[in-house]
Design an enzyme around this catalytic site. Structure first.
Site, PDB file in Angstrom:
ATOM      1  N   TYR A   1      57.802   0.147  83.526  1.00 14.39           N
ATOM      2  CA  TYR A   1      57.218   0.022  82.188  1.00 14.39           C
ATOM      3  C   TYR A   1      57.604  -1.311  81.554  1.00 14.39           C
ATOM      4  CZ  TYR A   1      56.434   0.755  77.215  1.00 14.39           C
ATOM      5  OH  TYR A   1      56.032   0.597  75.919  1.00 14.39           O
TER       6      TYR A   1
ATOM      7  N   LYS B   1      55.112  -4.612  80.466  1.00 13.25           N
ATOM      8  CA  LYS B   1      54.996  -5.148  79.113  1.00 13.25           C
ATOM      9  C   LYS B   1      55.377  -6.630  79.055  1.00 13.25           C
ATOM     10  CE  LYS B   1      53.310  -1.681  76.883  1.00 13.25           C
ATOM     11  NZ  LYS B   1      51.972  -1.769  76.264  1.00 13.25           N
TER      12      LYS B   1
ATOM     13  N   THR C   1      54.063   8.574  68.626  1.00 12.15           N
ATOM     14  CA  THR C   1      52.811   8.860  69.328  1.00 12.15           C
ATOM     15  C   THR C   1      53.101   9.600  70.626  1.00 12.15           C
ATOM     16  OG1 THR C   1      52.736   6.875  70.738  1.00 12.15           O
ATOM     17  CG2 THR C   1      51.902   6.655  68.474  1.00 12.15           C
TER      18      THR C   1
END
Length: 325
Positions: free
Chosen positions: A206, A210, A243
């Site tokens: 991850y 990014k 989220t």
């Protein structure tokens, strides 16, 4: 021993980084989006615009008169998002088009369908993403974080550049806004192992994705400016936002995740504020565009971000993986 460290260290680095971000958010005021100008006549594409930050970006752009296309995988979720926005803003012009960033064929089909409509394109928001998903491969064989967060958006942006350039010739410059993360600071670019085949860690993958997206955004902006094209590119860190992206957090944290999120995380609307500022603000027009933005301000990033050789090497490697010439 090396294998164990390669799995454990990324976890420690990411959670320590997350703790630091949470502390900063706790003791700092969230950026409030100033009143933005009307966007009548402009067309925007927002990936992952059915929920969370993406939904708030779509909702706000539509309220300002922009024609917004939600690009996502789930049509039912897309139609439900459109219904909610239309109930709030009866004049909103929002639609849904299927896009699966884990499939290069889907990305190409989305662009082909869009271009067939002969619409202009003023704003592209590369927002969709996955985080800490189990090890797996996209339909084209890429590691999932790399494929969805980075390569899918690379291809999408590349194929839409002509539309962005054409639209930027008439009025304000077109803009590409890529949603990165503070997690990029824990990432590294291993050009000989972009697909994380040697030692897989979802946490590391991850962070790598990014960082790759940030390097892409920076190099793209430099190339566009160097060639005099009427398009800017910038990256945004929305902060830690409440989220569904965090559904794969470390299992011991899950029972208290909701409480932590309510107390320390930003709301989706707060997370969307800097994304919207980067996409819409007249203050970022022309030479003021580009850069890396967090909580409404241009921020410094990690040293690798400024390495032009690394940027170019990743750019060229990505083009080879995607079959772009």
């Amino acid at each position: 021993m090396v294998s164990v460290l390669s799995c454990v260290l990324p976890v420690i680095k990411l959670y320590l980084l997350g703790l630091r971000v949470l502390l900063v958010q706790l003791f700092s005021k969230a950026f409030r989006l100033p009143v933005m100008p009307r966007q009548d006549g402009k067309v925007a594409i927002v990936t992952g615009g059915v929920r969370g930050i993406g939904y708030e970006v779509v909702r706000h752009m539509a309220s300002l008169g922009a024609h917004v296309i939600i690009a996502g995988r789930d049509e039912q979720e897309g139609l439900a998002a459109i219904k909610r926005i239309s109930e709030e803003h009866s004049e909103a012009k929002v639609e849904f088009e299927e896009l699966d960033l884990a499939s290069l064929q889907s990305v190409r089909q989305f662009v082909q369908t869009f271009k067939a409509r002969d619409l202009q394109l003023n704003i592209l928001v590369n927002n969709a993403g996955v985080m800490l998903v189990p090890e797996g491969r996209t339909k084209d064989g890429f590691e999932q974080h790399l494929g969805v967060n980075y390569l899918g958006h690379f291809l999408l942006t590349w194929l839409l550049l002509d539309a962005l350039k054409d639209s930027g010739k008439h009025g304000p410059l077109s803009r590409v806004v890529s949603v990165s993360s503070s997690a990029h600071a824990a990432g590294e670019i291993r050009l000989d192992d972009l697909n994380s085949c040697r030692h897989y860690s979802a946490h590391a993958a991850y962070c790598h994705s990014k960082l790759a997206l940030l390097l892409f955004s920076t190099h793209l902006h430099r190339e566009l400016q160097h060639r005099g094209f009427p398009v800017t590119s910038c990256a945004v860190d929305p902060g830690m936002v409440d989220t569904a992206l965090y559904c794969h957090l470390w299992s011991p944290l899950r029972p208290i995740q909701g409480a932590i999120a309510r107390l320390l995380f930003r709301t989706p609307a707060q997370g969307a504020a800097t994304v919207l500022y980067a996409a819409l603000s007249p203050d970022l027009e022309g030479d003021c565009g580009g850069g890396y933005w967090a909580n409404g301000r241009r921020e410094m990033t990690t040293p690798p971000t400024f390495d032009p050789h690394l940027q170019l090497s990743l750019w060229d490697a990505s083009r080879r993986l995607l079959g772009l010439h």
